[in-house]
Motif scaffolding. Structure first.
Motif, PDB file in Angstrom:
ATOM      1  N   LEU A   1      -7.380  -2.313  -2.443  1.00 28.71           N
ATOM      2  CA  LEU A   1      -7.236  -1.291  -1.891  1.00 28.71           C
ATOM      3  C   LEU A   1      -5.922  -0.282  -2.466  1.00 28.71           C
ATOM      4  O   LEU A   1      -5.924   0.702  -2.895  1.00 28.71           O
ATOM      5  N   ALA A   2      -4.612  -1.250  -2.898  1.00 31.07           N
ATOM      6  CA  ALA A   2      -3.772  -0.553  -3.425  1.00 31.07           C
ATOM      7  C   ALA A   2      -3.841  -0.037  -4.708  1.00 31.07           C
ATOM      8  O   ALA A   2      -3.577   0.856  -5.136  1.00 31.07           O
ATOM      9  N   ALA A   3      -4.685  -0.842  -5.666  1.00 29.99           N
ATOM     10  CA  ALA A   3      -5.139  -0.483  -6.957  1.00 29.99           C
ATOM     11  C   ALA A   3      -6.076   0.729  -6.994  1.00 29.99           C
ATOM     12  O   ALA A   3      -5.972   1.661  -7.940  1.00 29.99           O
ATOM     13  N   ALA A   4      -7.082   0.651  -5.937  1.00 29.25           N
ATOM     14  CA  ALA A   4      -7.886   1.845  -6.002  1.00 29.25           C
ATOM     15  C   ALA A   4      -7.069   3.164  -5.575  1.00 29.25           C
ATOM     16  O   ALA A   4      -7.417   4.335  -6.100  1.00 29.25           O
ATOM     17  N   ARG A   5      -6.050   3.114  -4.710  1.00 25.45           N
ATOM     18  CA  ARG A   5      -5.387   4.258  -4.527  1.00 25.45           C
ATOM     19  C   ARG A   5      -4.389   4.601  -5.467  1.00 25.45           C
ATOM     20  O   ARG A   5      -4.294   5.971  -5.790  1.00 25.45           O
ATOM     21  N   ALA A   6      -3.984   3.744  -6.425  1.00 28.14           N
ATOM     22  CA  ALA A   6      -3.395   4.067  -7.408  1.00 28.14           C
ATOM     23  C   ALA A   6      -4.058   4.914  -8.662  1.00 28.14           C
ATOM     24  O   ALA A   6      -3.601   5.746  -9.352  1.00 28.14           O
ATOM     25  N   GLU A   7      -5.394   4.359  -8.738  1.00 27.62           N
ATOM     26  CA  GLU A   7      -6.130   4.922  -9.736  1.00 27.62           C
ATOM     27  C   GLU A   7      -6.535   6.228  -9.459  1.00 27.62           C
ATOM     28  O   GLU A   7      -6.530   7.344 -10.261  1.00 27.62           O
ATOM     29  N   SER A   8      -6.752   6.618  -8.101  1.00 28.51           N
ATOM     30  CA  SER A   8      -7.153   7.854  -7.749  1.00 28.51           C
ATOM     31  C   SER A   8      -5.771   8.952  -7.577  1.00 28.51           C
ATOM     32  O   SER A   8      -6.111  10.257  -7.385  1.00 28.51           O
ATOM     33  N   ALA A   9      -4.685   8.257  -7.625  1.00 30.79           N
ATOM     34  CA  ALA A   9      -3.594   9.345  -7.528  1.00 30.79           C
ATOM     35  C   ALA A   9      -3.273   9.888  -8.798  1.00 30.79           C
ATOM     36  O   ALA A   9      -3.572   9.615 -10.004  1.00 30.79           O
TER      37      ALA A   9
ATOM     38  N   TRP B   1      -6.398   2.386   9.662  1.00 30.28           N
ATOM     39  CA  TRP B   1      -7.505   2.046   8.788  1.00 30.28           C
ATOM     40  C   TRP B   1      -8.004   0.735   9.145  1.00 30.28           C
ATOM     41  O   TRP B   1      -9.047   0.549   8.942  1.00 30.28           O
ATOM     42  N   ALA B   2      -7.253  -0.095   9.905  1.00 29.96           N
ATOM     43  CA  ALA B   2      -7.825  -1.132  10.561  1.00 29.96           C
ATOM     44  C   ALA B   2      -8.827  -1.030  11.543  1.00 29.96           C
ATOM     45  O   ALA B   2     -10.012  -1.427  11.378  1.00 29.96           O
ATOM     46  N   LYS B   3      -8.629   0.121  12.191  1.00 28.83           N
ATOM     47  CA  LYS B   3      -9.454   0.584  13.287  1.00 28.83           C
ATOM     48  C   LYS B   3     -10.829   1.075  12.782  1.00 28.83           C
ATOM     49  O   LYS B   3     -11.820   1.167  13.314  1.00 28.83           O
ATOM     50  N   THR B   4     -10.368   1.977  11.894  1.00 32.34           N
ATOM     51  CA  THR B   4     -11.731   2.486  11.197  1.00 32.34           C
ATOM     52  C   THR B   4     -12.632   1.884  10.078  1.00 32.34           C
ATOM     53  O   THR B   4     -13.594   2.357   9.685  1.00 32.34           O
ATOM     54  N   GLY B   5     -12.152   0.725   9.873  1.00 29.64           N
ATOM     55  CA  GLY B   5     -12.765  -0.032   8.765  1.00 29.64           C
ATOM     56  C   GLY B   5     -12.534   0.130   7.420  1.00 29.64           C
ATOM     57  O   GLY B   5     -12.971  -0.280   6.390  1.00 29.64           O
ATOM     58  N   VAL B   6     -11.456   0.983   6.961  1.00 29.41           N
ATOM     59  CA  VAL B   6     -10.879   1.155   5.641  1.00 29.41           C
ATOM     60  C   VAL B   6     -10.252  -0.053   4.983  1.00 29.41           C
ATOM     61  O   VAL B   6     -10.649  -0.320   3.818  1.00 29.41           O
ATOM     62  N   LEU B   7      -9.665  -0.983   5.730  1.00 31.97           N
ATOM     63  CA  LEU B   7      -9.186  -2.160   5.529  1.00 31.97           C
ATOM     64  C   LEU B   7      -9.169  -3.050   6.611  1.00 31.97           C
ATOM     65  O   LEU B   7      -8.759  -2.819   7.902  1.00 31.97           O
ATOM     66  N   ASN B   8     -10.207  -4.092   6.640  1.00 32.54           N
ATOM     67  CA  ASN B   8     -10.676  -4.868   7.712  1.00 32.54           C
ATOM     68  C   ASN B   8      -9.477  -6.144   7.876  1.00 32.54           C
ATOM     69  O   ASN B   8      -9.376  -6.977   6.772  1.00 32.54           O
ATOM     70  N   PRO B   9      -8.921  -6.348   8.909  1.00 27.25           N
ATOM     71  CA  PRO B   9      -8.121  -7.574   8.662  1.00 27.25           C
ATOM     72  C   PRO B   9      -8.769  -8.916   9.246  1.00 27.25           C
ATOM     73  O   PRO B   9      -9.932  -8.952   9.446  1.00 27.25           O
TER      74      PRO B   9
ATOM     75  N   LEU C   1       1.015  -1.287  -0.007  1.00 23.71           N
ATOM     76  CA  LEU C   1       0.077  -0.136  -0.244  1.00 23.71           C
ATOM     77  C   LEU C   1       0.835   1.353   0.051  1.00 23.71           C
ATOM     78  O   LEU C   1       0.252   2.382  -0.418  1.00 23.71           O
ATOM     79  N   ARG C   2       2.196   0.938   0.118  1.00 19.23           N
ATOM     80  CA  ARG C   2       3.157   2.112   0.283  1.00 19.23           C
ATOM     81  C   ARG C   2       2.593   3.174   1.343  1.00 19.23           C
ATOM     82  O   ARG C   2       2.580   4.460   1.314  1.00 19.23           O
ATOM     83  N   VAL C   3       2.311   2.773   2.740  1.00 16.02           N
ATOM     84  CA  VAL C   3       1.992   3.425   3.832  1.00 16.02           C
ATOM     85  C   VAL C   3       2.719   3.016   4.863  1.00 16.02           C
ATOM     86  O   VAL C   3       3.335   2.056   4.947  1.00 16.02           O
ATOM     87  N   ASP C   4       2.638   3.893   6.086  1.00 14.18           N
ATOM     88  CA  ASP C   4       3.382   3.501   7.235  1.00 14.18           C
ATOM     89  C   ASP C   4       2.428   2.734   8.140  1.00 14.18           C
ATOM     90  O   ASP C   4       1.221   2.760   7.754  1.00 14.18           O
ATOM     91  N   LYS C   5       2.852   1.941   8.888  1.00 13.65           N
ATOM     92  CA  LYS C   5       2.285   1.078   9.849  1.00 13.65           C
ATOM     93  C   LYS C   5       1.247   1.786  10.705  1.00 13.65           C
ATOM     94  O   LYS C   5       0.128   1.412  10.838  1.00 13.65           O
ATOM     95  N   SER C   6       1.560   2.879  10.945  1.00 10.07           N
ATOM     96  CA  SER C   6       0.608   3.577  11.792  1.00 10.07           C
ATOM     97  C   SER C   6      -0.652   4.045  10.776  1.00 10.07           C
ATOM     98  O   SER C   6      -1.827   3.911  11.563  1.00 10.07           O
ATOM     99  N   THR C   7      -0.480   4.098   9.648  1.00 18.37           N
ATOM    100  CA  THR C   7      -1.718   4.417   8.702  1.00 18.37           C
ATOM    101  C   THR C   7      -2.316   3.118   8.542  1.00 18.37           C
ATOM    102  O   THR C   7      -3.692   3.378   8.819  1.00 18.37           O
TER     103      THR C   7
END
Length: 93
Positions: free
Chosen positions: A85-93, A56-64, A46-52
Motif C-alpha cells: 500500500l505504501a508503494a502504491a501511494r508513492a506511485e500515485s503521488a 482504512w481498517a474499517k473500510t477495507g483499504v488495509l485489512n488487519p 504509510l506516513r498517515v495518522d493513526k485515525s486514517t
C-alpha cells in the motif's frame, strides 16, 4: 513485567498459548511474528495518522491480520500488505 506481557502476547499470536478468557487467534501456517507489525509502525511506513489507519481498517483499504484481545485490542497488520500500500501511494503521488 513488560517483558512478561510481551512474551505472553507473542506466544498468544504464535498460537503456543492462550490468554485467560480469550479464544485462540487464527494465523496462517506460513505467517510468523516478524511478518506482523502494529499500528504505530504501519502509520510510519504509510506516513498517515493513526485515525486514517483505523478508518482504512474499517473500510477495507488495509485489512488487519489480527486483533489482540480486548475491546481496545491493538490491530496487527501484515508487513507485506502495508509495504504494498505504501508503494502504491508513492506511485500515485
Amino acid at each position: 513485567m513488560a517483558k512478561i506481557r510481551i512474551n505472553a502476547i507473542t506466544n498468544y499470536i504464535a498460537g503456543t498459548t492462550t490468554l485467560p478468557g480469550v479464544r485462540q487467534c487464527v494465523m496462517l501456517p506460513d505467517m510468523t511474528i516478524q511478518d506482523l507489525i502494529g499500528s504505530t509502525e504501519s502509520c510510519r511506513l504509510l506516513r498517515v495518522d493513526k485515525s486514517t489507519l483505523t478508518r482504512w481498517a474499517k473500510t477495507g483499504v488495509l485489512n488487519p491480520a489480527t486483533k489482540l484481545p480486548g475491546r481496545n485490542g491493538a490491530l496487527l497488520f501484515e508487513r507485506t500488505d502495508v509495504e504494498k500500500l505504501a508503494a502504491a501511494r508513492a506511485e500515485s503521488a
